[in-house]
Design an enzyme around this catalytic site. Structure first.
Site, PDB file in Angstrom:
ATOM      1  N   ILE A 172       0.820  -1.199   0.000  1.00 27.92           N
ATOM      2  CA  ILE A 172       0.000   0.000   0.000  1.00 27.92           C
ATOM      3  C   ILE A 172       0.861   1.259   0.000  1.00 27.92           C
ATOM      4  CG2 ILE A 172      -1.729   1.305   1.306  1.00 27.92           C
ATOM      5  CD1 ILE A 172      -2.679  -1.346   2.468  1.00 27.92           C
ATOM      6  N   SER A 205      -6.774  -0.793  10.939  1.00 28.74           N
ATOM      7  CA  SER A 205      -7.363  -2.014  10.421  1.00 28.74           C
ATOM      8  C   SER A 205      -8.688  -2.283  11.115  1.00 28.74           C
ATOM      9  CB  SER A 205      -6.430  -3.210  10.651  1.00 28.74           C
ATOM     10  OG  SER A 205      -7.085  -4.434  10.350  1.00 28.74           O
ATOM     11  N   TYR A 241      -1.468  -7.742  17.132  1.00 29.13           N
ATOM     12  CA  TYR A 241      -1.764  -6.903  15.971  1.00 29.13           C
ATOM     13  C   TYR A 241      -3.083  -6.167  16.175  1.00 29.13           C
ATOM     14  CZ  TYR A 241      -2.886  -5.640  11.139  1.00 29.13           C
ATOM     15  OH  TYR A 241      -3.234  -4.950  10.002  1.00 29.13           O
ATOM     16  N   LYS A 281      -3.665  -2.065  16.331  1.00 26.37           N
ATOM     17  CA  LYS A 281      -4.563  -1.350  15.436  1.00 26.37           C
ATOM     18  C   LYS A 281      -5.614  -0.565  16.217  1.00 26.37           C
ATOM     19  CE  LYS A 281      -2.163  -1.870  12.465  1.00 26.37           C
ATOM     20  NZ  LYS A 281      -1.643  -0.889  11.487  1.00 26.37           N
TER      21      LYS A 281
END
Length: 291
Positions: free
Chosen positions: A31, A154, A181, A185
């Protein structure tokens, strides 16, 4: 899934970003690479902040070939190391350039361990490295206003159990690193919202972005047996994943600062992510780590 094509890639460019300066972390792949390329294609001067010049050179070459001008620069940045983050910010500030767009894109998932400064590795990279970088560049952003900060978060934040301050100072505990994770986020969304509140009226807008589940190198350390599960979630390619980042970088309304976006549209984050008290507590915790 049909995605909105607000900013057509590889098509004639409508936005003119001549004279604008952007810094994109993790811009050598995925990205981040698409984001840097599209900003440069629209005329922006782009700084690609990554760990390796050798791995970033193809992205720099692509931008030069696409634009026909030297419109991109490399900055060394290791988000797992506060000393590297400080050096990166200082090198950028020393250029004397304004900063109109900071894209906190880099991240990792599925890795385990500690950052160089003794934090759970994923939290240290995904939140703390970008928190420090943004703080160091904050005055330049305000001086360059109108400006924007886009933080790639996310949808995984929705499943985070919360923030355990003690656990964030310990090595990764889960086998896959996915739980950590999710926590990192959640921190991204809380940070972006609190930044928006703190910079209200300054001309600097802040946005958190869910890019979709994107097929990038971020998951390269996930155990091989679990990778098919990611495929089942409908991976997007990096160009699709970059759409919402670019939308928030260029088109999202400035008054929606502090908000959360997915599929180039305003979305409601999790209940925890809307907790202003938790966001302020995370900010204080982050400042204490750096003090």
């Amino acid at each position: 899934m049909n995605l909105p094509v607000d900013l057509p890639l590889n098509q004639p460019v409508a936005q003119d970003l001549t004279g604008r300066v952007a810094l994109v972390t993790g811009a050598n792949t995925g990205i981040g690479r698409i984001t840097a390329r599209e900003l440069a294609r629209r005329g922006a001067e782009v700084f690609l902040a990554t760990r390796s010049l050798a791995r970033t050179q193809p992205a720099l070459d692509e931008i030069a070939q696409l634009t026909g001008r030297p419109g991109a620069h490399w900055l060394e940045l290791d988000l797992a190391d506060f000393a590297s983050v400080r050096a990166c910010a200082q090198r950028f500030l020393a250029t004397g350039r304004p900063l109109h767009l900071l894209v906190n894109n880099a991240g990792l998932g599925g890795q385990r361990g500690l950052s160089r400064d003794g934090l759970e590795l994923t939290f240290g990279v995904n939140h703390m490295g970008h928190f420090l970088l943004t703080q160091l560049l904050r005055e330049r952003l305000v001086a360059s206003a109108p400006a924007r900060v886009v933080t790639v978060a996310s949808r995984a934040h929705q499943w985070a159990p919360g923030l355990d301050w003690a656990e964030l100072r310990r090595p990764t505990r889960s086998l896959t690193g996915i739980r950590e994770y999710m926590v990192s986020k959640l921190a991204n969304v809380l940070f972006s919202a609190e930044l928006g509140r703190q910079l209200a009226g300054s001309g600097v807008s802040s946005y958190a972005v869910h890019p979709g589940v994107v097929d990038t190198e971020i998951w390269r350390q996930v155990p091989r047996l679990l990778r098919p599960l990611l495929k089942l979630r409908g991976l997007r390619d990096p160009e699709q994943g970059a759409q919402t980042t670019l939308y928030c970088a260029l088109q999202a309304p400035q008054h929606e600062t502090g908000c959360y976006y997915a599929d180039s549209a305003l979305k409601t984050p999790s209940k925890l992510a809307q907790d202003q008290r938790l966001a302020a507590e995370l900010w204080r915790f982050s400042e204490q780590i750096l003090s």
